[in-house]
Design a protein around this motif. Structure first.
Motif, mmCIF file in Angstrom:
data_model
loop_
_atom_site.group_PDB
_atom_site.id
_atom_site.type_symbol
_atom_site.label_atom_id
_atom_site.label_comp_id
_atom_site.label_asym_id
_atom_site.label_seq_id
_atom_site.Cartn_x
_atom_site.Cartn_y
_atom_site.Cartn_z
ATOM 1 N N VAL A 74 -38.795 -50.399 17.431
ATOM 2 C CA VAL A 74 -39.737 -49.302 17.213
ATOM 3 C C VAL A 74 -39.017 -48.062 16.683
ATOM 4 C CG1 VAL A 74 -41.313 -47.705 18.384
ATOM 5 C CG2 VAL A 74 -41.393 -50.165 18.901
ATOM 6 N N LEU A 75 -37.860 -47.739 17.269
ATOM 7 C CA LEU A 75 -37.118 -46.560 16.828
ATOM 8 C C LEU A 75 -36.665 -46.688 15.370
ATOM 9 C CD1 LEU A 75 -34.919 -45.776 19.962
ATOM 10 C CD2 LEU A 75 -36.760 -44.353 19.026
ATOM 11 N N ILE A 76 -36.126 -47.855 15.019
ATOM 12 C CA ILE A 76 -35.662 -48.065 13.640
ATOM 13 C C ILE A 76 -36.825 -47.967 12.665
ATOM 14 C CG2 ILE A 76 -34.654 -49.736 12.040
ATOM 15 C CD1 ILE A 76 -33.050 -50.822 14.458
ATOM 16 N N THR A 77 -37.937 -48.624 13.002
ATOM 17 C CA THR A 77 -39.105 -48.580 12.119
ATOM 18 C C THR A 77 -39.603 -47.150 11.961
ATOM 19 O OG1 THR A 77 -39.729 -50.819 12.810
ATOM 20 C CG2 THR A 77 -41.425 -49.489 11.733
ATOM 21 N N GLY A 78 -39.670 -46.420 13.076
ATOM 22 C CA GLY A 78 -40.102 -45.027 13.021
ATOM 23 C C GLY A 78 -39.183 -44.179 12.160
ATOM 24 N N ASN A 79 -37.876 -44.405 12.256
ATOM 25 C CA ASN A 79 -36.917 -43.670 11.434
ATOM 26 C C ASN A 79 -37.135 -43.941 9.948
ATOM 27 O OD1 ASN A 79 -35.690 -42.598 13.698
ATOM 28 N ND2 ASN A 79 -34.049 -44.122 13.763
ATOM 29 N N LEU A 80 -37.404 -45.197 9.618
ATOM 30 C CA LEU A 80 -37.628 -45.568 8.217
ATOM 31 C C LEU A 80 -38.920 -44.956 7.685
ATOM 32 C CD1 LEU A 80 -36.543 -49.305 8.470
ATOM 33 C CD2 LEU A 80 -35.274 -47.465 7.361
ATOM 34 N N VAL A 81 -39.941 -44.905 8.537
ATOM 35 C CA VAL A 81 -41.201 -44.252 8.149
ATOM 36 C C VAL A 81 -40.941 -42.767 7.889
ATOM 37 C CG1 VAL A 81 -43.501 -43.572 8.961
ATOM 38 C CG2 VAL A 81 -42.668 -45.902 9.360
ATOM 39 N N ASP A 82 -40.181 -42.135 8.762
ATOM 40 C CA ASP A 82 -39.920 -40.696 8.647
ATOM 41 C C ASP A 82 -39.199 -40.338 7.350
ATOM 42 O OD1 ASP A 82 -41.143 -40.234 11.063
ATOM 43 O OD2 ASP A 82 -39.269 -40.127 12.213
ATOM 44 N N ILE A 83 -38.319 -41.209 6.866
ATOM 45 C CA ILE A 83 -37.585 -40.878 5.636
ATOM 46 C C ILE A 83 -38.315 -41.364 4.386
ATOM 47 C CG2 ILE A 83 -35.364 -40.812 6.812
ATOM 48 C CD1 ILE A 83 -34.705 -43.538 5.654
ATOM 49 N N GLY A 84 -39.490 -41.979 4.578
ATOM 50 C CA GLY A 84 -40.347 -42.280 3.444
ATOM 51 C C GLY A 84 -40.017 -43.532 2.655
ATOM 52 N N ILE A 85 -39.500 -44.567 3.333
ATOM 53 C CA ILE A 85 -39.246 -45.829 2.627
ATOM 54 C C ILE A 85 -40.584 -46.386 2.122
ATOM 55 C CG2 ILE A 85 -38.400 -48.198 2.844
ATOM 56 C CD1 ILE A 85 -36.174 -46.199 3.014
ATOM 57 N N PRO A 86 -40.716 -46.721 0.830
ATOM 58 C CA PRO A 86 -42.009 -47.166 0.281
ATOM 59 C C PRO A 86 -42.544 -48.460 0.883
ATOM 60 C CG PRO A 86 -40.528 -46.482 -1.486
ATOM 61 C CD PRO A 86 -39.703 -46.521 -0.233
ATOM 62 N N GLN A 87 -41.645 -49.405 1.208
ATOM 63 C CA GLN A 87 -42.083 -50.669 1.800
ATOM 64 C C GLN A 87 -41.208 -50.984 2.997
ATOM 65 O OE1 GLN A 87 -43.390 -54.353 -0.087
ATOM 66 N NE2 GLN A 87 -42.879 -53.419 -2.059
ATOM 67 N N ILE A 88 -41.848 -51.140 4.145
ATOM 68 C CA ILE A 88 -41.121 -51.487 5.371
ATOM 69 C C ILE A 88 -41.678 -52.796 5.913
ATOM 70 C CG2 ILE A 88 -40.519 -50.791 7.716
ATOM 71 C CD1 ILE A 88 -41.029 -47.880 6.799
#
Length: 208
Positions: A74-88
């Motif tokens: 959850v933390l890693i996914t949230g971090n990736l969302v926060d930095i704006g990765i287009p596809q997660i």
């Protein structure tokens, strides 16, 4: 993110496909195991600063292969969302885990064990040789043709009219795969690729 069985399989396959891959793993044993096989960094992706140092925001796609450690996932996914990765893409190990990942912004959530279990169940329960559910029940299967279609063209068998499924292609022994037309004749030794709703395909495959 994560080089367990799921993450390492994806990283290795993408590498073979010629994609630029950067793997991030915090376990030194896994880092040693994969060193030299893919571009690899030992780092803790739950730390936003670590992702900044890696230049993660420059990547168009990220895959979170961490599954069993729910908090880390959850933390890693949230971090990736926060930095704006287009596809997660993120791995989940349960329905609830999947819902959490979707709520925090993962674009694609995969439940590999559940998906594999469902696929194998279809394969062991009937005559299907391969089974891929695309979306909302639409499915593509590889199977042996029922006896009532053998020796006839697709038009003569009226497969779509009778069963509501579509023969996409036919593979005869020793010959190349061909896309099916109404005039394609099916023989007993052929493999057929058929698409349609899962329930209709199961009924078609159950024909003798």
């Amino acid at each position: 993110m994560g080089l367990g069985r799921f993450g390492s399989s994806i990283a290795g396959t993408l590498e073979r496909l010629g994609q630029d891959v950067l793997a991030v793993e915090k376990d030194p044993d896994l880092v040693a195991q994969w060193s030299g096989r893919v571009a690899l960094v030992e780092a803790d992706a739950t730390n936003p600063d670590a992702l900044d140092q890696l230049g993660a925001r420059e990547f168009p796609v990220a895959v979170v292969g961490v599954g069993s450690a729910l908090e880390a996932s959850v933390l890693i996914t949230g971090n990736l969302v926060d930095i704006g990765i287009p596809q997660i893409w993120a791995k989940a190990i349960s329905g609830e885990h999947a819902r959490i990942l979707q709520r925090i912004g993962a674009h694609h959530v995969v439940l590999p064990e559940a998906d594999a279990g469902a696929r194998v169940a279809h394969l062991v329960s009937g005559k299907l040789l391969d089974y891929i559910e695309v979306e909302d029940g639409f499915t593509v299967v590889k199977m042996r043709p029922p006896k009532e279609t053998q020796g006839f063209t697709i038009a003569q068998s009226k497969i779509r009219t009778r069963y509501g499924v579509t023969v996409i292609g036919v593979k005869s022994p020793g010959r190349d795969f061909v896309f099916a037309t109404p005039d394609t004749r099916i023989s007993a030794n052929d493999l057929v690729i058929v698409s349609g709703h899962a329930d209709l395909l199961e009924r078609f495959a159950a024909r003798p």
